[in-house]
Scaffold this motif. Structure first.
Motif, short mmCIF file in Angstrom:
data_model
loop_
_atom_site.label_atom_id
_atom_site.label_comp_id
_atom_site.label_asym_id
_atom_site.label_seq_id
_atom_site.Cartn_x
_atom_site.Cartn_y
_atom_site.Cartn_z
N LEU A 63 0.83 -1.20 0.00
CA LEU A 63 0.00 0.00 0.00
C LEU A 63 0.87 1.25 0.00
O LEU A 63 2.06 1.21 0.27
N LYS A 64 0.24 2.38 -0.27
CA LYS A 64 0.97 3.64 -0.34
C LYS A 64 1.52 4.03 1.03
O LYS A 64 0.92 3.73 2.07
N ARG A 65 2.67 4.71 1.01
CA ARG A 65 3.33 5.11 2.25
C ARG A 65 2.38 5.86 3.18
O ARG A 65 2.34 5.61 4.39
N GLU A 66 1.61 6.79 2.64
CA GLU A 66 0.75 7.60 3.50
C GLU A 66 -0.34 6.78 4.19
O GLU A 66 -0.89 7.18 5.21
N VAL A 67 -0.65 5.60 3.65
CA VAL A 67 -1.67 4.74 4.25
C VAL A 67 -1.11 3.97 5.44
O VAL A 67 -1.82 3.74 6.43
N VAL A 68 0.16 3.58 5.37
CA VAL A 68 0.72 2.68 6.39
C VAL A 68 1.75 3.33 7.30
O VAL A 68 2.05 2.78 8.37
N GLU A 69 2.31 4.46 6.94
CA GLU A 69 3.34 5.08 7.78
C GLU A 69 2.75 5.48 9.13
O GLU A 69 1.71 6.14 9.20
N GLY A 70 3.37 5.03 10.20
CA GLY A 70 2.86 5.29 11.54
C GLY A 70 1.78 4.32 11.99
O GLY A 70 1.22 4.48 13.07
N LEU A 71 1.53 3.29 11.20
CA LEU A 71 0.48 2.33 11.55
C LEU A 71 0.82 1.58 12.83
O LEU A 71 1.93 1.09 13.02
N ASP A 72 -0.15 1.48 13.73
CA ASP A 72 0.04 0.77 14.99
C ASP A 72 -1.32 0.43 15.57
O ASP A 72 -1.93 1.24 16.26
N PHE A 73 -1.84 -0.76 15.24
CA PHE A 73 -3.05 -1.21 15.91
C PHE A 73 -2.89 -2.67 16.30
O PHE A 73 -1.97 -3.35 15.85
N MET A 74 -3.77 -3.12 17.17
CA MET A 74 -3.67 -4.46 17.72
C MET A 74 -4.94 -5.25 17.43
O MET A 74 -6.04 -4.77 17.70
N ILE A 75 -4.77 -6.43 16.86
CA ILE A 75 -5.89 -7.35 16.69
C ILE A 75 -5.91 -8.32 17.86
O ILE A 75 -4.89 -8.94 18.17
N VAL A 76 -7.03 -8.40 18.54
CA VAL A 76 -7.22 -9.37 19.62
C VAL A 76 -8.18 -10.44 19.08
O VAL A 76 -9.36 -10.19 18.86
N ARG A 77 -7.63 -11.63 18.86
CA ARG A 77 -8.38 -12.74 18.26
C ARG A 77 -8.71 -13.77 19.32
O ARG A 77 -7.82 -14.24 20.04
N GLU A 78 -9.98 -14.13 19.43
CA GLU A 78 -10.35 -15.24 20.30
C GLU A 78 -9.74 -16.51 19.74
O GLU A 78 -9.81 -16.78 18.55
N LEU A 79 -9.13 -17.33 20.60
CA LEU A 79 -8.23 -18.36 20.09
C LEU A 79 -8.64 -19.80 20.38
O LEU A 79 -8.11 -20.72 19.75
N THR A 80 -9.54 -20.03 21.30
CA THR A 80 -9.82 -21.41 21.68
C THR A 80 -11.28 -21.80 21.51
O THR A 80 -11.73 -22.82 22.03
N GLY A 81 -12.04 -21.00 20.78
CA GLY A 81 -13.44 -21.32 20.52
C GLY A 81 -13.75 -21.16 19.05
O GLY A 81 -12.87 -21.16 18.19
N GLY A 82 -15.03 -21.02 18.74
CA GLY A 82 -15.43 -20.78 17.37
C GLY A 82 -15.37 -22.01 16.49
O GLY A 82 -15.37 -23.15 16.96
N ILE A 83 -15.28 -21.78 15.20
CA ILE A 83 -15.44 -22.85 14.22
C ILE A 83 -14.26 -23.83 14.22
O ILE A 83 -14.39 -24.97 13.77
#
Length: 350
Positions: A115-135
């Motif tokens: 992706l373009k630099r302006e879209v990703v520069e400084g990117l910092d987020f966290m995905i919290v995924r449920e890990l022991t349930g679901g499908i």
């Protein structure tokens, strides 16, 4: 008690895990380390991808770091003996239900993203995924023959209030130490499990976390927004299946799957499980060109979340950043360094 149990696994797993051992010896020589076969390697040696002894060692360590599992060699093994079954068994056996997957773009790699630099520069987020349930864990699951020919496969998506609430609580608490915003992703428009997910997250927010901003998003829209405007997210919490997919999409924003670590956490006082989110990459296994930074940064997360060494975690993170600033690149990042040479660059910065 062992401080860190290493489970190198298969493919490039042993190659990148070996570099973690080198880094640990440099930055934290007082840590005690143990190592066990896991995944396909364990199946070859013991007939099981996860032995009772290895699971017991994992639960008695302070932290567990694995490399990767799987490969075409074990494609025809019984489903319950495949390397991936060992991974699911390890997660369930350790009770690690909250998977933290940071989507972080190091400034020197802003141009390495698709992706373009302006879209990703400084990117910092966290995905919290449920890990022991679901499908991935739901029952029933089977493939059956149909009368008159053909077959039918069944997988079951199932969640309880308690499973949703405990992972959502991790997300809200994490957001309080970041930018105070949680986005919850599901498919409440077409799935009952998604409707329950939205209801439980909303109720928990009202009862305990009204100070945190909460937004809801459908998982397919989340996939679009991750590549359109990823910096809108702070903490993104979602279920096992959607978390698996969305975190891999987020990984590419940073330039390479070889850059992203993960942590899987359970209840307080229990060991965490740390692993790079890349696979075993059998196509490059043995060539010495795998990027070890995701594994090294997984060790950084272990120092921070399980080993109570935030000071060393900060130093290691800074060393990785400086190595990148000074041009260290493996082939996945457009460079020519080998796995060992990339680790050498980090060690030099330490």
């Amino acid at each position: 008690m062992t401080d860190l149990l290493l489970l190198p696994g298969d493919g490039i797993g042993p190659e990148v895990t070996a570099q973690v051992r080198r880094v640990a010896g440099k930055i934290a020589p007082d840590l005690t380390l143990d190592e066990r076969p896991f995944g396909g390697a364990s199946f070859d040696q013991h007939g099981s991808p996860l032995t009772d002894e290895t699971l017991a060692a994992a639960n008695s360590a302070r932290a567990v770091l694995m490399g990767a599992v799987g490969g075409p060699k074990w494609r025809d093994a019984p489903r319950d003996k495949r390397p991936e079954a060992g991974l699911l068994g390890l997660r369930a056996g350790m009770g690690v239900f909250a998977n933290l997957r940071p989507a972080l773009c190091f400034q020197p790699l802003a141009d390495a993203s698709s992706l373009k630099r302006e879209v990703v520069e400084g990117l910092d987020f966290m995905i919290v995924r449920e890990l022991t349930g679901g499908i991935y864990f739901g029952e029933p699951r089977y493939i059956e023959d149909l009368p008159g020919g053909g077959r039918r496969a069944v997988d079951t998506q199932v969640y309880t209030t308690a499973e949703i609430e405990r992972v959502a609580r991790v997300a809200f608490e994490l957001a309080r130490g970041r930018r105070n915003k949680v986005t919850s992703a599901e498919k409440s428009n077409v799935m009952d499990s998604g409707l329950l997910w939205r209801e439980v997250v909303t109720d928990l927010h009202r009862r305990e976390f009204a100070d945190v901003t909460l937004e809801h998003i459908l998982a397919d829209n989340a996939a679009m927004q991750i590549v359109k405007n990823p910096k809108q997210f702070d903490v993104l919490v979602t279920d096992n299946l959607f978390g698996d997919i969305l975190s891999d999409a987020a990984a590419q924003l940073t330039g390479s799957l070889g850059m992203l670590p993960s942590a899987a956490l359970g209840l307080p006082g229990t060991p965490g499980l740390y692993e790079p989110i890349h696979g075993s990459a059998p196509d490059i296994a043995g060539k010495g060109i795998a990027n070890p930074l995701a594994a090294i940064l997984s060790f950084e997360m272990a120092l921070r979340w399980s080993l109570d060494r935030t000071d060393l975690a900060d130093k290691l993170f800074a060393a990785v950043n400086r190595a990148l600033q000074h041009g260290a690149r493996t082939p996945d990042l457009g460079g020519k360094l080998t796995t060992v040479e990339m680790a050498d660059a980090v060690l030099a910065e330490l």
